[in-house]
Scaffold this active site. Sequence first.
Site, PDB file in Angstrom:
ATOM      1  N   ASP A  66      51.595  33.411  36.198  1.00 63.43           N
ATOM      2  CA  ASP A  66      50.141  33.427  36.193  1.00 63.43           C
ATOM      3  C   ASP A  66      49.649  32.617  35.215  1.00 63.43           C
ATOM      4  O   ASP A  66      50.451  31.811  34.375  1.00 63.43           O
ATOM      5  CB  ASP A  66      49.787  34.995  35.815  1.00 63.43           C
ATOM      6  CG  ASP A  66      48.483  35.308  36.051  1.00 63.43           C
ATOM      7  OD1 ASP A  66      47.494  34.562  35.987  1.00 63.43           O
ATOM      8  OD2 ASP A  66      48.271  36.633  35.688  1.00 63.43           O
TER       9      ASP A  66
HETATM   10  C1  BGC Z   1      44.833  36.329  36.456  1.00 66.61           C
HETATM   11  C2  BGC Z   1      45.518  36.357  37.824  1.00 66.61           C
HETATM   12  C3  BGC Z   1      44.654  35.116  38.789  1.00 66.61           C
HETATM   13  C4  BGC Z   1      44.749  33.893  38.053  1.00 66.61           C
HETATM   14  C5  BGC Z   1      43.923  32.803  38.723  1.00 66.61           C
HETATM   15  C6  BGC Z   1      44.891  34.801  35.855  1.00 66.61           C
HETATM   16  O1  BGC Z   1      44.012  35.009  34.634  1.00 66.61           O
HETATM   17  O2  BGC Z   1      45.646  37.350  35.640  1.00 66.61           O
HETATM   18  O3  BGC Z   1      45.240  37.518  38.530  1.00 66.61           O
HETATM   19  O4  BGC Z   1      45.166  35.030  40.035  1.00 66.61           O
HETATM   20  O5  BGC Z   1      44.319  33.752  36.868  1.00 66.61           O
HETATM   21  O6  BGC Z   1      42.643  32.840  38.957  1.00 66.61           O
END
Ligand code: BGC
Length: 771
Positions: free
Chosen positions: A318
């Site tokens: 993530d």
């Molecule tokens: C979130 C994810 C997301 C990623 C990309 C992160 O801050 O926790 O769920 O897929 O950002 O946008």
Amino acid sequence: MKTKLRHWTFFFAAAAIAAPGCSDNADPVYKDASQSVERRVDDLLSRMTLEEKVGQMCQYVGLNHMRQTAVVLSEAEMKKSHAMGFYADCPPERIEEMIREGITGSFLHVTSVEEANYIQSLALRSRLAIPVLIGIDAMHGTGLVRGATVYPTEIGQAASFNPALVEKIGRETALEMRASGSQWTFGPNIEVARDARWGRVGDTFGEDPYLVTQLGVAAVKGLQGADFTGEDYVIACAKHMAGGSQPVNGINGAPNDMSERTLREVFLPPFEKCVEAGIYTVMAAHNEYDGIPCHGSRFLLTDILRGEWGFDGFVVSDWMDIERMQDYHTTGATLRDVYSQTLDAGMDMHMHGPDFYYEVLEMVRDGVIPESRIEASVRPILAAKFRLGLFENPYVGEEKTRGTLFCEEHRATALDAARESIVLLENDGILPLDPAKYRRVLVTGPFADNQVQLGDWAFRQPEENVTTVWEGLQAVSPETQFTLCDLGWNVRNITPEQVRGAVRQAAGKDLAIVVVGENSLRYHWKEKTCGENSDRYDISLYGEQEPLIRALHATGIPVVVVMTNGRPLSTEWVSENVAALIEAWEPGSLGGQAVAEVLYGKVNPSGKMPISVPRHSGQIPVYYNHKFTHHWFPYATGKSSPLYEFGYGLSYTTFGYGDVELSAGTMAPDGQLTASVTLTNTGSTAGTEVVQLYLRDKVSSATRPVKELRDFRRVTLAPGESTRVEFTLTPDKLAYYDAKMHYGVEPGDFEVMIGSSSRDKDLRRAVFTVK
Ligand code: BGC
């Protein structure tokens, strides 16, 4: 901007004409679409340099996104941001070069077809012409793309208890993604949401592992099809593994400190079943589990995911979470330490930025990491690109975009989904509204007439694509004289003076419809009260919203409250005092139409609560599948019960349940039996009921929840109509981790409960014995 676009168009045209790449033989196997994916991967891998291989594991934010973010955020702010990124020492021009050098594997936050095509055109100019994989958070439609269909957020979809609908939404989302240049969604979110304070509840299918599993698997089928081969499907991503949806204090990313038993019984089943359904990617969670950051957990990402479940896709980190192992979790002193930890744990792709590339490259050159470890990650990434048809056609034509985004069929699904997601919580008989009785209606509240109903993971959509409650009401009941008192979307700014203004406007009206709730829109990042990183310690209606409802109620006219929100809200006073209360969740593009149809009885509500609603945040955690001792003693002050239970929801008709009948009184541990009830529509309107089956293991070596959902069925009946609803009970519905952590069925008595909600008074019971 114009100059830039011309520049891109030039590149795109040039790349399309030029023979892509310059490989060392004329017809390499990997370019031959008639060869198997395995052969193509082997061939391509044999031609790749170490740099190209490590590059495949690297993801970057889109070029436009980088340029825009660099203007509004300082480097320090950017380091903390979860939604915006750029690379101070690696400007977009350098990233463009890196694409041409063939050392970038993937992008995210690319939200226009022009940019997607441009990035692919650069990739095709690289030595081996390997296309990039473009990922996006298409959580409920690809709402970050302007002009896309925005479906209700996952929590609303869950209220439908309708896997076929969720699958359809997935299918249409895949089509809209491919038509807008992306091939990989960071969804579904299959976390089991057990804390209403956590801002991301709206991202999830709610609190029940079984419901989350059924809907998660349906979403995967819709998004990926059989095996995502071809140009119409995308790869899905099960996130976030694992346990971040029950953070110790409700804060996103806070530690999760639970037993392995709870992890395996509650949080992991949706992941396991999505892996079984063929999900191709998994994203690690922000949080630590049992003292180890999930991004560095070999236990989660390798032992369980690959070892126990046989996952053969790839794992993505993530947003900057590997770096946060150095900065926040401090399990490593240097980037090298944490990159090495995450690779050892089983990470395959890094979201996002150049550091990973340079450090990992050096580690392989230094002999710290074997090249074979890199290849193990690159294989499934390349296989995805082949199966998705990117080597044959990485571009999207304008026509495809125009014909697919927000097309008639997708609009119809979005409307149906919004209709099915609405839960009627309270009704003193006022609904459905009689236009002859309520001729002059005041419509007010912060969310009556704006795009907040789209929820998180959506950017601003064209006004004409969004039907607000205000617009829906006028379309559905043209004979009613509606007056709008717009309070603006920002619940943080509503003033007592605005409340007094609304009360003045209520004079002479027959009814007030008040649209309240929460705002998850990410382009209101600092103002929103819900959504990613918007957690709350108090889950009441924020600010002046409840005073507004109370003041309108005090005028003596009936008040109907509609809530648009992504997390449970404790509205005890409202529930007890207003004429009707509707939970609309975040109903998407056509949500206002659906709300109006429900209010005026064009649609009979059928949604059921996919999550319990606490009366007060002090009760948290509140979930129906708790252990008996969770409520050993009542609270000394206030009620212990939730405000609304899981599975609850009213209808404009009534349903009668007959006794539970079992096909046998006993069952072998590997056998099966059926449980059935007769359901009758006992009212005078056609309606849909969600029949729910719960089980309880009456005596067990390890403690068991008081009940657990094990099956459900949506049934539509005409007035007076009856039907038999039959469920099959199989060992997997009875199995659990016993006192010795063995998974299986323990002999003894099981109670079957069937009814309209998880509330004891709504359930009919029978007992059978496993021998
Ligand atoms: C979130 C994810 C997301 C990623 C990309 C992160 O801050 O926790 O769920 O897929 O950002 O946008």
